[in-house]
Design a protein around this motif. Structure first.
Motif, PDB file in Angstrom:
ATOM      1  N   MET A  40      10.865  -1.164 -13.062  1.00 46.56           N
ATOM      2  CA  MET A  40      10.415  -2.175 -14.017  1.00 46.56           C
ATOM      3  C   MET A  40      10.748  -3.581 -13.530  1.00 46.56           C
ATOM      4  N   ASP A  41       9.834  -4.504 -13.792  1.00 43.33           N
ATOM      5  CA  ASP A  41      10.125  -5.891 -13.482  1.00 43.33           C
ATOM      6  C   ASP A  41      10.724  -6.562 -14.717  1.00 43.33           C
ATOM      7  N   ARG A  42      10.939  -7.839 -14.659  1.00 39.31           N
ATOM      8  CA  ARG A  42      11.598  -8.543 -15.767  1.00 39.31           C
ATOM      9  C   ARG A  42      10.776  -8.567 -17.042  1.00 39.31           C
ATOM     10  N   ASP A  43       9.459  -8.396 -16.914  1.00 38.38           N
ATOM     11  CA  ASP A  43       8.590  -8.372 -18.091  1.00 38.38           C
ATOM     12  C   ASP A  43       8.459  -6.980 -18.690  1.00 38.38           C
ATOM     13  N   GLY A  44       9.156  -6.007 -18.115  1.00 39.16           N
ATOM     14  CA  GLY A  44       9.081  -4.649 -18.623  1.00 39.16           C
ATOM     15  C   GLY A  44       7.862  -3.882 -18.160  1.00 39.16           C
ATOM     16  N   LYS A  45       7.180  -4.404 -17.140  1.00 45.16           N
ATOM     17  CA  LYS A  45       6.008  -3.730 -16.596  1.00 45.16           C
ATOM     18  C   LYS A  45       6.402  -2.996 -15.318  1.00 45.16           C
ATOM     19  N   ALA A  46       5.804  -1.836 -15.129  1.00 45.97           N
ATOM     20  CA  ALA A  46       6.102  -1.053 -13.931  1.00 45.97           C
ATOM     21  C   ALA A  46       5.525  -1.732 -12.702  1.00 45.97           C
ATOM     22  N   ARG A  47       6.282  -1.743 -11.641  1.00 44.54           N
ATOM     23  CA  ARG A  47       5.816  -2.303 -10.374  1.00 44.54           C
ATOM     24  C   ARG A  47       5.195  -1.202  -9.533  1.00 44.54           C
ATOM     25  N   ALA A  48       5.973  -0.222  -9.179  1.00 46.23           N
ATOM     26  CA  ALA A  48       5.507   0.869  -8.329  1.00 46.23           C
ATOM     27  C   ALA A  48       6.520   2.002  -8.396  1.00 46.23           C
ATOM     28  N   ILE A  49       6.057   3.190  -8.092  1.00 41.50           N
ATOM     29  CA  ILE A  49       6.953   4.325  -7.985  1.00 41.50           C
ATOM     30  C   ILE A  49       6.440   5.230  -6.881  1.00 41.50           C
ATOM     31  N   ARG A  50       7.334   5.691  -6.059  1.00 44.71           N
ATOM     32  CA  ARG A  50       6.962   6.610  -4.987  1.00 44.71           C
ATOM     33  C   ARG A  50       6.765   8.000  -5.581  1.00 44.71           C
ATOM     34  N   PHE A  51       5.824   8.725  -5.014  1.00 43.82           N
ATOM     35  CA  PHE A  51       5.547  10.062  -5.525  1.00 43.82           C
ATOM     36  C   PHE A  51       6.734  11.001  -5.362  1.00 43.82           C
ATOM     37  N   ASP A  52       7.504  10.853  -4.289  1.00 44.17           N
ATOM     38  CA  ASP A  52       8.661  11.728  -4.130  1.00 44.17           C
ATOM     39  C   ASP A  52       9.729  11.424  -5.194  1.00 44.17           C
ATOM     40  N   THR A  53       9.835  10.153  -5.604  1.00 40.52           N
ATOM     41  CA  THR A  53      10.761   9.809  -6.685  1.00 40.52           C
ATOM     42  C   THR A  53      10.281  10.386  -8.002  1.00 40.52           C
ATOM     43  N   LEU A  54       8.992  10.278  -8.260  1.00 39.77           N
ATOM     44  CA  LEU A  54       8.423  10.853  -9.476  1.00 39.77           C
ATOM     45  C   LEU A  54       8.634  12.367  -9.509  1.00 39.77           C
ATOM     46  N   GLU A  55       8.471  13.004  -8.374  1.00 38.20           N
ATOM     47  CA  GLU A  55       8.688  14.450  -8.289  1.00 38.20           C
ATOM     48  C   GLU A  55      10.140  14.815  -8.638  1.00 38.20           C
TER      49      GLU A  55
END
Length: 54
Positions: free
Chosen positions: A19-34
């Motif tokens: 999350m950035d300072r505005d509470g919006k997602a920036r990015a997530i790696r698929f291996d992290t999501l897994e």
């Protein structure tokens, strides 16, 4: 109880990482999501949602 605390900490760390300072997602790696989904025994749609900007 320890496993539940560990899961909660994982989700908290993940949220802070993507999350950035505005509470919006920036990015997530698929291996992290897994890893998150394995730890929580869930599917990506259980923890992510798409919202249009604007």
């Amino acid at each position: 109880m320890a496993a539940q605390t560990q899961r909660r900490n994982l989700v908290r760390q993940w949220a802070q990482a993507v999350m950035d300072r505005d509470g919006k997602a920036r990015a997530i790696r698929f291996d992290t999501l897994e890893k998150i989904c394995k730890a929580l025994d869930c599917q990506p749609g259980d923890i992510l949602a798409y919202e249009k900007e604007g």
